[in-house]
Design an enzyme around this catalytic site. Sequence first.
Site, PDB file in Angstrom:
ATOM      1  N   GLU A 187       2.032  -4.103 -12.947  1.00  0.00           N
ATOM      2  CA  GLU A 187       3.373  -4.618 -13.151  1.00  0.00           C
ATOM      3  C   GLU A 187       3.769  -6.168 -12.973  1.00  0.00           C
ATOM      4  OE1 GLU A 187       5.294  -1.720 -11.209  1.00  0.00           O
ATOM      5  OE2 GLU A 187       4.395  -0.130 -13.134  1.00  0.00           O
ATOM      6  N   GLU A 213       3.141   3.659 -14.731  1.00  0.00           N
ATOM      7  CA  GLU A 213       2.133   3.344 -13.520  1.00  0.00           C
ATOM      8  C   GLU A 213       0.316   4.239 -14.428  1.00  0.00           C
ATOM      9  OE1 GLU A 213       4.842   3.860 -12.821  1.00  0.00           O
ATOM     10  OE2 GLU A 213       5.480   2.257 -11.570  1.00  0.00           O
ATOM     11  N   GLN A 242       2.326  -1.522  -7.651  1.00  0.00           N
ATOM     12  CA  GLN A 242       3.426  -2.615  -7.212  1.00  0.00           C
ATOM     13  C   GLN A 242       3.601  -2.208  -5.925  1.00  0.00           C
ATOM     14  OE1 GLN A 242       6.725  -4.135  -9.606  1.00  0.00           O
ATOM     15  NE2 GLN A 242       5.773  -5.636  -9.412  1.00  0.00           N
ATOM     16  N   PHE A 243       3.782  -1.258  -5.517  1.00  0.00           N
ATOM     17  CA  PHE A 243       4.057  -1.063  -4.327  1.00  0.00           C
ATOM     18  C   PHE A 243       3.378   0.239  -4.147  1.00  0.00           C
ATOM     19  CE2 PHE A 243       7.494  -4.434  -4.745  1.00  0.00           C
ATOM     20  CZ  PHE A 243       7.905  -4.392  -3.411  1.00  0.00           C
ATOM     21  N   HIS A 265       8.798   1.173   0.085  1.00  0.00           N
ATOM     22  CA  HIS A 265       8.706  -0.285   0.172  1.00  0.00           C
ATOM     23  C   HIS A 265       8.305  -0.048   1.542  1.00  0.00           C
ATOM     24  CE1 HIS A 265      10.738  -0.775  -3.623  1.00  0.00           C
ATOM     25  NE2 HIS A 265      10.453  -1.669  -4.098  1.00  0.00           N
TER      26      HIS A 265
END
Lengths: 365, 326
Positions: free
Chosen positions: B29, B60, B82-83, B129
């Site tokens: 992403e 994902e 992404q995280f 995060h």
Amino acid sequence: MPLKTIDDFSIKQLHILDENGKVDPDLEPDLSEDDLKKLFQAMTLSRMADARMLNLQRQGRLGTIPVNKGQEAAFCAPILALKETDWFVGSYRELGARLMRGETLENSLLLFNGWEEGSVNENNDRTLPISIVLASQLPHAVGLAYASRYKEEKDTVVLAMFGDGATSEGDFHEALNFAAVLNAPVIFLCQNNQYAISTPLKIQTKSRTIAQKAIAYGIPGIQVDGNDALSVYQAVKEAVDRARADEGPTLIEAVTFRMLMHTTADDPTRYRSDDEVTAWEAKDPLVRFKAYLMKKGIWDEDLQKQLEKDCKAQIDAAVQAFESREPFAPDVPFDHVFGTKEDVIEAQRARFLARLGKEKEHGQN
Amino acid sequence: MAKINMVTSLNTALHDIMASDDTVLVMGEDVGVNGGVFRVTDGLYEKFGRKRVLDTPIAESAILGAAIGMAMAGLKPVVEMQFSGFSYLMMHQLEGNASRMRTRSRGQFTVPLVVRMPYGGGVRALEHHSESKEVYWAHTPGVKVVIPSSPANAGPLLTAAIQDPDPVVFMEPKRSYRSFKETVDKEKNTFAIGKAHVKETGKDITIISWGAMMRDTIKAVEAVKSKTGFQPEIIDLLTISPMDVDTIVASVKKTGRCVVVQEAQQSFGPASEIIAVINDQALMYLEAPVRRVTMYDVVMPLFAREQLYMPKVSDIDQAITETLNF
């Protein structure tokens, strides 16, 4: 045998207010003057609070925040179609909706300054906390809706919000399918703001609309002008009425635009042009709604000034309360790991507090 | 050689390997036009084009699932979650397929791919995060788990991960992305998957850490050293699984004392495994119980409280001092 058509599908698009605030009289929703004003006030408060939060973030007085500008009609108007006893299951870009659901602005300030305490909506216990992992809240909406019928709450519906990016996740598709099969009273409202961080809609999906994804699950889907509060309200109202009557879920695509960055950690100049943003400025949801109210003769510049003054005072008060608040107790996270008191956790809490005490003694905190 | 930060080290490694091996591709992403939210994939799209640098839909599970297919067909996908907090949506593909395909097919099909993911706290981020959940992946046989700690080892280890014949979860300590710079010697690469790095040799105590905690650990060691003049042996684990047991055991046999520092929650983490390994192979050499410095077993607090909960230099300092004085 020749091929035969066994079903035909089409997707409708709803526009009630044009960009100049001119209403289609045949489609104008039946809303009272009070409701119309209430909606405009909520949209204005959202816009102004969002701007202030961005300002605070830029000054280092707030952490990373998602920014809401431009989507106020898409997220505020649906709330007007809900009762307090309905459920609201949101994502993270619907500030005005949360304020309409009784959440305080101070809460948002707390949450985005790293305090879980800001997730607690003390004024409405049918509003779930923000959901960051995309689409993961949508199956919850189905479960809440099913539970309402299970508990014989014949009148309750669930409004779930998410963005265009979320429609690529399995959870979105699984939730729609589940809701359809269970005939669950859910309104799935997609705020299609054209971008998932840097990813434009055209590489998110090959579908011409998001609304048409409803067809695959056998439920109604409609696209509405998401910058027109009346269109959004009307589509949600009809979906709510059907859900209340146990006629099942609906998917609504509100076409809007994310005017600013994804979050304050994002730099949209890397992936989109100023021209694209400028083109959407002409479609601002607040400008056209105000024009509509003025044409109806229920709004004027004096009322506008007063509203902005009131909103500013409300925001000032929230910022003041947030910044003058005593910190919450440091060991609260230990309170909420389990509903039962567990020795492992309590032993760690004791160690944590002893360490804090020692640091205080040595002036390290 | 110029000093570079970890993001540049990783980015350079990707540029180099994509230039030299056209089976390597990058997907995820916002990794293309935007260059990744942390800019680790910056410039790849411009240089290698959309065929080899794919901006994907937000899915994902499909990102990893498709990468598994690509890998089985002979490509070497490097995917970005992404995280790490969003990576659990692909867990069933990792646990159910990536990790098992070699075993299931008795080697007929293999899955040489890399899943990169920024992880860890200390960057004042939103929920999901800031976690350190390396143990989820490490508990899965067939998956290698690598965590670099600095610019010097990040790029070389990413290259090694891409060249590895098996799926590698490559966790990047985002707190260390831009916090310091080092020179990266591409010619004299000594970093390899499955090998810990002895950063400093000493005789008094073994101190083991990985990821972003390495920096804090070194700070604590320096503080204790200046007070006591002890000689620590510092091990940067680098690969969580399969663990470099020999290096750990040899060190503890020599020093007789050990402290393990992990950012993750205390229970059932890599520190527990390290202590079990010492228990198996070096128990009789111990002069003191092995100590671990960890987060508490609570859901990672948002950033108003995260510094209170993450292991601190002073915690590490205290654990070292107490273990030395035991």
